[in-house]
Design a protein around this motif. Structure first.
Motif, PDB file in Angstrom:
ATOM      1  N   GLY A  71       0.818  -1.201   0.000  1.00  0.00           N
ATOM      2  CA  GLY A  71       0.000   0.000   0.000  1.00  0.00           C
ATOM      3  C   GLY A  71       0.853   1.252   0.000  1.00  0.00           C
ATOM      4  O   GLY A  71       2.066   1.201  -0.168  1.00  0.00           O
ATOM      5  N   ALA A  72       0.184   2.355   0.190  1.00  0.00           N
ATOM      6  CA  ALA A  72       0.854   3.655   0.111  1.00  0.00           C
ATOM      7  C   ALA A  72       0.755   4.405   1.427  1.00  0.00           C
ATOM      8  O   ALA A  72      -0.194   4.245   2.191  1.00  0.00           O
ATOM      9  N   LEU A  73       1.745   5.226   1.660  1.00  0.00           N
ATOM     10  CA  LEU A  73       1.739   6.215   2.734  1.00  0.00           C
ATOM     11  C   LEU A  73       1.264   7.505   2.091  1.00  0.00           C
ATOM     12  O   LEU A  73       1.809   7.926   1.067  1.00  0.00           O
ATOM     13  N   THR A  74       0.239   8.121   2.657  1.00  0.00           N
ATOM     14  CA  THR A  74      -0.253   9.388   2.134  1.00  0.00           C
ATOM     15  C   THR A  74      -0.285  10.403   3.260  1.00  0.00           C
ATOM     16  O   THR A  74      -0.826  10.134   4.333  1.00  0.00           O
ATOM     17  N   THR A  89      -2.119   8.666   6.325  1.00  0.00           N
ATOM     18  CA  THR A  89      -2.762   7.377   6.063  1.00  0.00           C
ATOM     19  C   THR A  89      -1.690   6.378   5.676  1.00  0.00           C
ATOM     20  O   THR A  89      -0.839   6.678   4.831  1.00  0.00           O
ATOM     21  N   PHE A  90      -1.751   5.213   6.309  1.00  0.00           N
ATOM     22  CA  PHE A  90      -0.735   4.197   6.038  1.00  0.00           C
ATOM     23  C   PHE A  90      -1.282   2.806   6.330  1.00  0.00           C
ATOM     24  O   PHE A  90      -2.240   2.655   7.090  1.00  0.00           O
ATOM     25  N   PRO A  91      -0.667   1.775   5.725  1.00  0.00           N
ATOM     26  CA  PRO A  91      -1.082   0.401   6.009  1.00  0.00           C
ATOM     27  C   PRO A  91      -0.807   0.075   7.477  1.00  0.00           C
ATOM     28  O   PRO A  91       0.232   0.454   8.019  1.00  0.00           O
ATOM     29  N   CYS A  92      -1.756  -0.619   8.098  1.00  0.00           N
ATOM     30  CA  CYS A  92      -1.633  -0.888   9.528  1.00  0.00           C
ATOM     31  C   CYS A  92      -2.446  -2.129   9.862  1.00  0.00           C
ATOM     32  O   CYS A  92      -3.620  -2.224   9.492  1.00  0.00           O
ATOM     33  N   SER A  93      -1.847  -3.053  10.586  1.00  0.00           N
ATOM     34  CA  SER A  93      -2.531  -4.292  10.941  1.00  0.00           C
ATOM     35  C   SER A  93      -3.646  -4.020  11.943  1.00  0.00           C
ATOM     36  O   SER A  93      -3.654  -3.002  12.642  1.00  0.00           O
ATOM     37  N   ALA A  94      -4.571  -4.945  12.028  1.00  0.00           N
ATOM     38  CA  ALA A  94      -5.682  -4.827  12.988  1.00  0.00           C
ATOM     39  C   ALA A  94      -5.155  -4.732  14.411  1.00  0.00           C
ATOM     40  O   ALA A  94      -5.680  -3.968  15.228  1.00  0.00           O
ATOM     41  N   GLU A  95      -4.121  -5.493  14.712  1.00  0.00           N
ATOM     42  CA  GLU A  95      -3.538  -5.477  16.062  1.00  0.00           C
ATOM     43  C   GLU A  95      -2.973  -4.096  16.395  1.00  0.00           C
ATOM     44  O   GLU A  95      -3.207  -3.566  17.483  1.00  0.00           O
ATOM     45  N   GLN A  96      -2.242  -3.509  15.457  1.00  0.00           N
ATOM     46  CA  GLN A  96      -1.673  -2.186  15.698  1.00  0.00           C
ATOM     47  C   GLN A  96      -2.752  -1.116  15.793  1.00  0.00           C
ATOM     48  O   GLN A  96      -2.646  -0.206  16.607  1.00  0.00           O
ATOM     49  N   ARG A  97      -3.783  -1.219  14.959  1.00  0.00           N
ATOM     50  CA  ARG A  97      -4.879  -0.244  15.042  1.00  0.00           C
ATOM     51  C   ARG A  97      -5.526  -0.311  16.413  1.00  0.00           C
ATOM     52  O   ARG A  97      -5.863   0.707  17.012  1.00  0.00           O
TER      53      ARG A  97
END
Length: 167
Positions: A71-74, A89-97
């Motif tokens: 994915g992309a970092l925006t 905005t960035f890719p992030c796992s459910a655990e980290q969220r």
């Protein structure tokens, strides 16, 4: 700051996460670039850019720590008067969220934020993300919220009143 749904960002930076996490220097380079671009019209552009660059660097570091490469970092940057809004905005796992939600819930609980921050920065076992978010809230008087888009992305919304800190 109330976001105007039709307002255009003052600046938008997008980078593939695989490229971003390939080199730690990208955090500082992107932060310095964005800060200098949007601080040119402030009363004290150098000091404003320095403060903004430091805050942005912390946010970019958070996304770097995810080590997610799909994915992309925006980074979108908005301004409303003296308030700067950063939407990262960035890719992030459910655990980290989930961890980020927990951190923000504790921060909103108030009370002993300074003591918690001092404990975090002296604790080698503490998560960097917790110290970063609490540090932004305390040191920059930042308003921080999360927006989850789908199972794989997270947006941190950070409102900074840097002009107030410079006066």
């Amino acid at each position: 700051m109330q976001a105007d749904p039709v307002s255009e960002p003052l600046l938008e930076l997008e980078m593939e996460m695989a490229i971003f996490v390939a080199d730690w220097l990208h955090c500082d380079q992107c932060a310095a670039y964005v800060a200098s671009m949007v601080s040119h019209d402030r009363p004290d552009p150098i000091r404003h850019a320095n403060l903004l660059s430091a805050a942005l660097n912390e946010l970019f570091e958070m996304s770097f720590h995810t080590r997610e490469c799909n994915g992309a970092l925006t980074c979108r940057f908005y301004r409303n008067g003296s308030t700067e809004r950063i939407e990262l905005t960035f890719p992030c796992s459910a655990e980290q969220r989930s961890e980020y939600r927990t951190i923000l819930e504790h921060m909103q609980g108030g009370g002993h934020a300074l003591a918690a921050y001092l404990d975090l920065i002296t604790n080698d076992a503490a998560r960097a993300e917790h110290a970063i978010l609490l540090g932004l809230a305390l040191n920059y008087d930042a308003g921080i919220t999360l927006h989850e888009h789908d199972a794989d992305m997270l947006t941190l919304v950070v409102d900074l009143a840097l002009e107030r800190l410079l006066n």
